[in-house]
Design a protein around this motif. Structure first.
Motif, PDB file in Angstrom:
ATOM      1  N   GLU A  24      -0.406 -94.814 -14.711  1.00  0.00           N
ATOM      2  CA  GLU A  24      -1.256 -94.959 -15.889  1.00  0.00           C
ATOM      3  C   GLU A  24      -1.784 -93.599 -16.342  1.00  0.00           C
ATOM      4  OE1 GLU A  24      -5.160 -97.441 -17.466  1.00  0.00           O
ATOM      5  OE2 GLU A  24      -4.474 -97.720 -15.409  1.00  0.00           O
ATOM      6  N   VAL A  25      -2.186 -92.774 -15.391  1.00  0.00           N
ATOM      7  CA  VAL A  25      -2.674 -91.429 -15.731  1.00  0.00           C
ATOM      8  C   VAL A  25      -1.553 -90.615 -16.373  1.00  0.00           C
ATOM      9  CG1 VAL A  25      -3.500 -89.224 -14.763  1.00  0.00           C
ATOM     10  CG2 VAL A  25      -4.522 -91.383 -14.034  1.00  0.00           C
ATOM     11  N   MET A  26      -0.349 -90.728 -15.849  1.00  0.00           N
ATOM     12  CA  MET A  26       0.782 -89.993 -16.438  1.00  0.00           C
ATOM     13  C   MET A  26       1.015 -90.436 -17.879  1.00  0.00           C
ATOM     14  SD  MET A  26       3.193 -89.969 -13.009  1.00  0.00           S
ATOM     15  CE  MET A  26       4.645 -90.259 -13.913  1.00  0.00           C
ATOM     16  N   TRP A  27       0.927 -91.736 -18.123  1.00  0.00           N
ATOM     17  CA  TRP A  27       1.122 -92.248 -19.477  1.00  0.00           C
ATOM     18  C   TRP A  27       0.014 -91.746 -20.403  1.00  0.00           C
ATOM     19  CZ3 TRP A  27      -1.704 -95.688 -22.555  1.00  0.00           C
ATOM     20  CH2 TRP A  27      -1.043 -96.101 -23.716  1.00  0.00           C
ATOM     21  N   LEU A  28      -1.248 -91.842 -19.948  1.00  0.00           N
ATOM     22  CA  LEU A  28      -2.367 -91.388 -20.765  1.00  0.00           C
ATOM     23  C   LEU A  28      -2.283 -89.892 -21.048  1.00  0.00           C
ATOM     24  CD1 LEU A  28      -5.204 -93.458 -19.048  1.00  0.00           C
ATOM     25  CD2 LEU A  28      -4.399 -93.732 -21.403  1.00  0.00           C
ATOM     26  N   ARG A  29      -1.921 -89.125 -20.019  1.00  0.00           N
ATOM     27  CA  ARG A  29      -1.775 -87.679 -20.220  1.00  0.00           C
ATOM     28  C   ARG A  29      -0.634 -87.387 -21.185  1.00  0.00           C
ATOM     29  NH1 ARG A  29      -3.387 -84.868 -14.549  1.00  0.00           N
ATOM     30  NH2 ARG A  29      -5.285 -83.984 -15.402  1.00  0.00           N
ATOM     31  N   GLU A  41      -2.972 -79.205 -25.526  1.00  0.00           N
ATOM     32  CA  GLU A  41      -2.713 -77.990 -24.742  1.00  0.00           C
ATOM     33  C   GLU A  41      -3.685 -77.877 -23.575  1.00  0.00           C
ATOM     34  OE1 GLU A  41      -2.703 -73.192 -25.396  1.00  0.00           O
ATOM     35  OE2 GLU A  41      -2.046 -74.457 -27.057  1.00  0.00           O
ATOM     36  N   ARG A  42      -4.963 -78.183 -23.824  1.00  0.00           N
ATOM     37  CA  ARG A  42      -5.950 -78.151 -22.735  1.00  0.00           C
ATOM     38  C   ARG A  42      -5.599 -79.152 -21.640  1.00  0.00           C
ATOM     39  NH1 ARG A  42      -9.616 -77.825 -26.875  1.00  0.00           N
ATOM     40  NH2 ARG A  42     -10.063 -80.059 -26.739  1.00  0.00           N
ATOM     41  N   GLU A  43      -5.134 -80.333 -22.051  1.00  0.00           N
ATOM     42  CA  GLU A  43      -4.780 -81.361 -21.068  1.00  0.00           C
ATOM     43  C   GLU A  43      -3.595 -80.913 -20.214  1.00  0.00           C
ATOM     44  OE1 GLU A  43      -5.465 -84.392 -18.787  1.00  0.00           O
ATOM     45  OE2 GLU A  43      -6.737 -83.968 -20.510  1.00  0.00           O
ATOM     46  N   ALA A  44      -2.606 -80.293 -20.839  1.00  0.00           N
ATOM     47  CA  ALA A  44      -1.445 -79.809 -20.077  1.00  0.00           C
ATOM     48  C   ALA A  44      -1.874 -78.739 -19.074  1.00  0.00           C
ATOM     49  CB  ALA A  44      -0.391 -79.259 -21.033  1.00  0.00           C
ATOM     50  N   GLN A  45      -2.731 -77.834 -19.499  1.00  0.00           N
ATOM     51  CA  GLN A  45      -3.216 -76.797 -18.586  1.00  0.00           C
ATOM     52  C   GLN A  45      -4.069 -77.395 -17.477  1.00  0.00           C
ATOM     53  OE1 GLN A  45      -5.146 -74.085 -21.282  1.00  0.00           O
ATOM     54  NE2 GLN A  45      -3.243 -73.025 -21.761  1.00  0.00           N
ATOM     55  N   ALA A  88     -10.616 -90.662 -11.307  1.00  0.00           N
ATOM     56  CA  ALA A  88     -11.470 -89.890 -12.216  1.00  0.00           C
ATOM     57  C   ALA A  88     -10.699 -89.536 -13.489  1.00  0.00           C
ATOM     58  CB  ALA A  88     -11.972 -88.624 -11.526  1.00  0.00           C
ATOM     59  N   ASN A  89      -9.454 -89.142 -13.347  1.00  0.00           N
ATOM     60  CA  ASN A  89      -8.639 -88.820 -14.518  1.00  0.00           C
ATOM     61  C   ASN A  89      -8.381 -90.055 -15.371  1.00  0.00           C
ATOM     62  OD1 ASN A  89      -8.198 -86.014 -14.565  1.00  0.00           O
ATOM     63  ND2 ASN A  89      -6.789 -86.203 -12.851  1.00  0.00           N
ATOM     64  N   ARG A  90      -8.142 -91.175 -14.731  1.00  0.00           N
ATOM     65  CA  ARG A  90      -7.897 -92.414 -15.478  1.00  0.00           C
ATOM     66  C   ARG A  90      -9.121 -92.788 -16.314  1.00  0.00           C
ATOM     67  NH1 ARG A  90      -7.047 -98.006 -12.510  1.00  0.00           N
ATOM     68  NH2 ARG A  90      -9.125 -97.382 -11.991  1.00  0.00           N
ATOM     69  N   ARG A  91     -10.314 -92.709 -15.713  1.00  0.00           N
ATOM     70  CA  ARG A  91     -11.542 -93.016 -16.453  1.00  0.00           C
ATOM     71  C   ARG A  91     -11.730 -92.050 -17.627  1.00  0.00           C
ATOM     72  NH1 ARG A  91     -13.446 -93.796 -11.152  1.00  0.00           N
ATOM     73  NH2 ARG A  91     -14.257 -91.676 -11.113  1.00  0.00           N
ATOM     74  N   ARG A  92     -11.537 -90.768 -17.378  1.00  0.00           N
ATOM     75  CA  ARG A  92     -11.735 -89.749 -18.399  1.00  0.00           C
ATOM     76  C   ARG A  92     -10.729 -89.913 -19.541  1.00  0.00           C
ATOM     77  NH1 ARG A  92      -9.152 -85.201 -19.344  1.00  0.00           N
ATOM     78  NH2 ARG A  92      -8.027 -85.263 -17.378  1.00  0.00           N
ATOM     79  N   LEU A  93      -9.462 -90.075 -19.204  1.00  0.00           N
ATOM     80  CA  LEU A  93      -8.421 -90.160 -20.222  1.00  0.00           C
ATOM     81  C   LEU A  93      -8.483 -91.465 -21.013  1.00  0.00           C
ATOM     82  CD1 LEU A  93      -5.558 -88.590 -18.150  1.00  0.00           C
ATOM     83  CD2 LEU A  93      -6.527 -87.637 -20.245  1.00  0.00           C
ATOM     84  N   ALA A  94      -8.896 -92.547 -20.370  1.00  0.00           N
ATOM     85  CA  ALA A  94      -8.983 -93.841 -21.069  1.00  0.00           C
ATOM     86  C   ALA A  94      -9.994 -93.780 -22.208  1.00  0.00           C
ATOM     87  CB  ALA A  94      -9.336 -94.940 -20.087  1.00  0.00           C
ATOM     88  N   LYS A  95     -10.996 -92.928 -22.082  1.00  0.00           N
ATOM     89  CA  LYS A  95     -11.988 -92.765 -23.141  1.00  0.00           C
ATOM     90  C   LYS A  95     -11.444 -91.968 -24.310  1.00  0.00           C
ATOM     91  CE  LYS A  95     -15.786 -92.696 -19.830  1.00  0.00           C
ATOM     92  NZ  LYS A  95     -16.790 -91.837 -19.206  1.00  0.00           N
ATOM     93  N   LYS A  96     -10.456 -91.108 -24.049  1.00  0.00           N
ATOM     94  CA  LYS A  96      -9.968 -90.186 -25.070  1.00  0.00           C
ATOM     95  C   LYS A  96      -8.748 -90.687 -25.832  1.00  0.00           C
ATOM     96  CE  LYS A  96     -11.606 -85.962 -22.925  1.00  0.00           C
ATOM     97  NZ  LYS A  96     -11.239 -84.626 -22.519  1.00  0.00           N
ATOM     98  N   VAL A  97      -7.904 -91.450 -25.169  1.00  0.00           N
ATOM     99  CA  VAL A  97      -6.660 -91.893 -25.795  1.00  0.00           C
ATOM    100  C   VAL A  97      -6.933 -93.167 -26.582  1.00  0.00           C
ATOM    101  CG1 VAL A  97      -4.300 -92.679 -25.383  1.00  0.00           C
ATOM    102  CG2 VAL A  97      -5.245 -90.813 -24.021  1.00  0.00           C
TER     103      VAL A  97
END
Length: 98
Positions: A24-29, A41-45, A88-97
């Protein structure tokens, strides 16, 4: 089923769950990066930096003996170590995507 088998069964289930969460994190990223721009770009870095830091810190845990002395303990340590970061990444990314 003995305790030892139960330990490995629970570790297998935890590994499976972590795999789903990581997917799920890979998909969101991927969505964030595909949107492009400064945020992509920030997310990739961030992705690369976080992976290097997580692996380095777990390597130090293993080298210092803090990851456990048995295969089960080391596996449980690895799942906990990486699981915290993935969740933590899943929670953070779910808010942004969107």
């Amino acid at each position: 089923m003995g305790r030892r088998n139960n330990d490995w069964l629970s570790l297998g289930l935890e590994s499976w769950q972590l795999g789903l969460e990581a997917g799920e994190v890979m998909w969101l990223r991927g969505c964030m990066i595909a949107m492009g721009g400064a945020a992509g770009e920030r997310e990739a870095q961030r992705m690369v930096t976080e992976k290097l830091a997580a692996n380095a810190s777990f390597g130090m845990m293993v080298a210092s003996g803090k990851a456990g002395t048995s295969p089960e303990a080391a596996t449980r340590s690895a799942l906990a170590h990486y699981g915290r970061r993935v969740r933590a990444n899943r929670r953070r990314l779910a808010k942004k995507v969107p």
